[in-house]
Each structure stands twice: as C-alpha cells, then as structure tokens.
Motif scaffolding. Structure first.
Motif, mmCIF file in Angstrom:
data_model
loop_
_atom_site.group_PDB
_atom_site.id
_atom_site.type_symbol
_atom_site.label_atom_id
_atom_site.label_comp_id
_atom_site.label_asym_id
_atom_site.label_seq_id
_atom_site.Cartn_x
_atom_site.Cartn_y
_atom_site.Cartn_z
ATOM 1 N N SER A 77 -13.336 74.591 -88.209
ATOM 2 C CA SER A 77 -13.381 73.649 -89.333
ATOM 3 C C SER A 77 -14.421 72.559 -89.113
ATOM 4 O O SER A 77 -15.145 72.185 -90.043
ATOM 5 C CB SER A 77 -12.006 73.010 -89.539
ATOM 6 N N LYS A 78 -14.506 72.049 -87.899
ATOM 7 C CA LYS A 78 -15.496 71.003 -87.607
ATOM 8 C C LYS A 78 -16.921 71.518 -87.809
ATOM 9 O O LYS A 78 -17.798 70.784 -88.269
ATOM 10 C CB LYS A 78 -15.314 70.504 -86.170
ATOM 11 N N LYS A 79 -17.144 72.789 -87.489
ATOM 12 C CA LYS A 79 -18.489 73.347 -87.606
ATOM 13 C C LYS A 79 -18.818 73.743 -89.043
ATOM 14 O O LYS A 79 -19.905 73.409 -89.553
ATOM 15 C CB LYS A 79 -18.632 74.562 -86.689
ATOM 16 N N TYR A 80 -17.886 74.446 -89.705
ATOM 17 C CA TYR A 80 -18.235 75.091 -90.973
ATOM 18 C C TYR A 80 -17.809 74.311 -92.222
ATOM 19 O O TYR A 80 -18.394 74.516 -93.289
ATOM 20 C CB TYR A 80 -17.641 76.499 -91.025
ATOM 21 N N VAL A 89 -19.134 73.183 -102.049
ATOM 22 C CA VAL A 89 -17.791 73.748 -101.960
ATOM 23 C C VAL A 89 -16.798 72.633 -101.630
ATOM 24 O O VAL A 89 -17.087 71.772 -100.793
ATOM 25 C CB VAL A 89 -17.718 74.836 -100.865
ATOM 26 N N ILE A 90 -15.640 72.635 -102.277
ATOM 27 C CA ILE A 90 -14.567 71.733 -101.866
ATOM 28 C C ILE A 90 -13.690 72.483 -100.870
ATOM 29 O O ILE A 90 -13.139 73.539 -101.173
ATOM 30 C CB ILE A 90 -13.732 71.257 -103.064
ATOM 31 N N VAL A 91 -13.591 71.938 -99.668
ATOM 32 C CA VAL A 91 -12.847 72.570 -98.585
ATOM 33 C C VAL A 91 -11.442 71.964 -98.512
ATOM 34 O O VAL A 91 -11.292 70.742 -98.495
ATOM 35 C CB VAL A 91 -13.568 72.369 -97.235
ATOM 36 N N VAL A 92 -10.439 72.832 -98.471
ATOM 37 C CA VAL A 92 -9.069 72.408 -98.174
ATOM 38 C C VAL A 92 -8.749 72.970 -96.798
ATOM 39 O O VAL A 92 -8.622 74.183 -96.623
ATOM 40 C CB VAL A 92 -8.066 72.918 -99.220
ATOM 41 N N ASP A 93 -8.669 72.080 -95.819
ATOM 42 C CA ASP A 93 -8.616 72.500 -94.414
ATOM 43 C C ASP A 93 -7.219 72.359 -93.835
ATOM 44 O O ASP A 93 -6.612 71.298 -93.908
ATOM 45 C CB ASP A 93 -9.597 71.675 -93.586
ATOM 46 N N ASN A 94 -6.738 73.436 -93.222
ATOM 47 C CA ASN A 94 -5.391 73.452 -92.676
ATOM 48 C C ASN A 94 -5.322 73.031 -91.210
ATOM 49 O O ASN A 94 -4.230 72.910 -90.655
ATOM 50 C CB ASN A 94 -4.785 74.855 -92.828
ATOM 51 N N SER A 95 -6.437 72.787 -90.564
ATOM 52 C CA SER A 95 -6.417 72.391 -89.154
ATOM 53 C C SER A 95 -6.226 70.884 -89.032
ATOM 54 O O SER A 95 -6.169 70.156 -90.021
ATOM 55 C CB SER A 95 -7.724 72.803 -88.475
ATOM 56 N N SER A 96 -6.164 70.410 -87.794
ATOM 57 C CA SER A 96 -6.017 68.971 -87.549
ATOM 58 C C SER A 96 -7.365 68.256 -87.479
ATOM 59 O O SER A 96 -7.420 67.049 -87.253
ATOM 60 C CB SER A 96 -5.248 68.744 -86.241
ATOM 61 N N ALA A 97 -8.465 69.000 -87.696
ATOM 62 C CA ALA A 97 -9.809 68.454 -87.449
ATOM 63 C C ALA A 97 -10.130 67.215 -88.275
ATOM 64 O O ALA A 97 -10.779 66.288 -87.783
ATOM 65 C CB ALA A 97 -10.852 69.545 -87.706
ATOM 66 N N TRP A 98 -9.687 67.165 -89.517
ATOM 67 C CA TRP A 98 -10.111 66.105 -90.426
ATOM 68 C C TRP A 98 -8.977 65.189 -90.875
ATOM 69 O O TRP A 98 -9.221 64.249 -91.645
ATOM 70 C CB TRP A 98 -10.765 66.731 -91.673
ATOM 71 N N ARG A 99 -7.778 65.452 -90.418
ATOM 72 C CA ARG A 99 -6.615 64.751 -90.973
ATOM 73 C C ARG A 99 -6.676 63.238 -90.834
ATOM 74 O O ARG A 99 -6.276 62.501 -91.744
ATOM 75 C CB ARG A 99 -5.328 65.276 -90.320
#
Length: 327
Positions: A77-80, A89-99
């Motif tokens: 997630s941090k890279k892509y 693109v609007i990204v909805v990210d499920n990881s903790s990378a951006w929370r």
C-alpha cells in the motif's frame, strides 16, 4: 458505470471483496484484479465472467480506474497507493499504512461518512476490531458522552488471514504452529501483532489510536487487551465504557434497534446474545449483554460481535466505494 480494481485479489479479504461486490451489485463496467507474480494468471469468476489476475506493477494503473480496493499489506500500500492516486484513482486501503496519516480519512460509513470526501486520493479502512467497536460507541457518545473506554477482544484466526486458519487446522491434527508463537488450538494468545516497548501490542495500539481518530476525540482515555482465540471467524469484543451522563438502557436499546447496520441481540433470559458463529457471513454489527457497570459512576458494559473479514474489512471498504459512487 465504474471501473474498479482489487489489489490483493488472491487473498482472503480480496476474495471477499469479490463476493461482496457481486452481492451488492455495484455498477461495475470493468473489474481489474491485481496480485503478486505468484498469483498472476489465476482465473476468478465474477458475475459469470472469467477474469484473470494480473501481476501488480507500477504500470497497472495506466488505464481508466475509478476506485481501487487494496488489501495486500502495508508495504504494498505504501508503494502503490500513491502511484494509483497520482493517476486519478481513489484508493480504499485495508492495511494499517495510512490509517494514522492526518491527511488520510479513516472511515466507518455508519460513523463518519462525511470524512470520505475529505480524501486526497486515499481513504483508510480501520482495523477490523476498531470498525465493529466504533459503530455502537458513536451512538453511545452522541447520547451520553464517553469519558473512557476499556477493550477486551476475542479475535478469530481468520484475522491473520489464510495462515492463521492453517495454524488452527494444524492444531486439530496435533501439528506445531507455523504462524503463531504458540499453538492456537485449545488455547488463547494475549498476543496479536508485535509487542511495543510500552508492553502493548501494535493491535492494541491500533484500536486505541484509531478509535480516537474516528470519534474525533484525540485525548480520549482508552486501553485495550487483544487476544487471539481458537475461533475460525468472527471477532467478539467486551467493551466497558465510562460516561458523562447516566445511561438509560431502554433508550439505548431503542436507538440500536433503529440504526442500520446494527442488530440488537439482548434477551439473556432466553440465551439470546451475539455469537461469532451467527455473525459469520453477515455485514451487520451484533450487540448484546447491555448492562450498567455498578463499579463506577455512569458505567456501561456491552458485547459486540461481527464478521471480521466482511464488516471488519471487505464490506466496510465496499460501503465506502458505494458512497463514492452515489456522490
């Protein structure tokens, strides 16, 4: 019609993205599936059409994609996610990378849907345990104002993905674990994610910090103990809350009954209360065992259960996508 991408399509949450998208019948024109080189070339059927998983690369988003649902881990997630966002693109990210990034909204649609439109191309999906907890806590806070929260979680092995499920299966066979530091079969592990210098785990810290951010209460006193239990799917959480005002249990129950996304199961005389086996496969948050905590002024206990792969991950992200589409 929208063009949607799934990053991490071969994983447990990725597969559930597909299931939820199909069930909710979103207006999708093209669906693109991305994963690592190990999964590239695999075929997946979506709405009767065979799709082929592509290897995720920096060029994957060089096409018209409106929304990308990410569930491939923090490093990916941090890279892509910035690459995708830079291409519209609007990204909805499920990881903790951006929370916990102050420029990235952390969203549970039943709690803070207005934050979705404050995005700069990336929207964060909270931790699974946080999602199911803040749904009732927001209503409680609106009615009685929360002063303090104590979390005790009982989290299923599916929260660790396929590897966690495999460790439970190994335990059934009497084999040694490969993912957890101790056997999970017939056991409880007070250890989810890495331990920090302060004695808490990263999972516990996530729940504390994410709850504060979602509720907009950055100094709210919260503590948590997160435990992995030998349950296949469905997280259960005991929540103890201290309030500014005395709780009216009947008022609160009535509020829960009227709220979309919540199912009140609270008839203890007939053994009715939320169960992990009952919540599995469903998108709602189940609430029960509501009772006052008489050990302190204005205290409340509740038991909260949800499917951690659906509402705790895939469904929450798809709900965000739905709101984006409607806007």
């Amino acid at each position: 019609m929208y063009n949607i991408a799934i990053v991490g399509a071969s994983g447990l949450v990725g597969g559930t993205f597909l299931k939820v998208l199909e069930e909710r019948n979103l207006p999708i024109e093209n669906l693109y599936l991305f994963a690592s080189s190990r999964s590239a070339g695999k075929e997946i059927v979506f709405k009767g059409k065979t799709l082929i998983i592509e290897e995720l690369t920096s060029a994957s988003f060089d096409r018209k994609i409106d929304i990308a649902l990410f569930s491939a881990g923090g490093d990916i997630s941090k890279k892509y996610a910035p690459i995708a966002s830079a291409k519209g693109v609007i990204v909805v990210d499920n990881s903790s990378a951006w929370r916990m990034d102050k420029n990235v909204p952390l969203v549970v649609p039943e709690v803070n849907p207005e934050d979705i439109f404050k995005n700069n191309g990336i929207i964060a999906n909270p931790n699974c345990s946080t999602i199911q907890s803040v749904v009732p806590l927001k209503l409680i806070d609106d009615l009685y104002t929360i002063k303090r929260v104590v979390y005790s979680t009982y989290q299923a092995v599916s929260g660790s993905g396929i590897k966690g499920i495999e460790d439970l299966e190994r335990g059934f066979k009497g084999e040694e674990p490969k993912t957890y530091p101790h056997p999970i079969f017939n056991n409880c592990l007070p250890h989810i994610d890495l331990f920090l210098d302060n004695g808490y785990t990263k999972e516990e810290e996530k729940m504390i910090n994410e709850t504060r951010k979602i509720l907009g209460k950055e100094n709210l006193p919260i503590t948590a103990t997160c435990v992995r239990v030998p349950v296949l799917n469905g997280h259960s959480i005991s929540i103890n809350v201290e309030l500014e005002k005395e709780v009216d249990l009947e008022e609160l129950k009535a509020k829960f009954r009227k709220t979309d996304g919540i199912v009140l199961e609270d008839d203890v005389l007939n053994n009715v209360y939320p169960l992990a086996v009952s919540a599995t496969g469903k998108d709602e948050v189940f609430i029960g065992r509501l009772r006052k905590d008489y050990s302190l002024k204005n205290g409340l206990n509740l038991w909260v259960v949800a499917d951690n792969i659906r509402k705790g991950a895939a469904t929450n992200a798809v709900q965000i996508a739905e709101i984006l589409m409607k806007k």
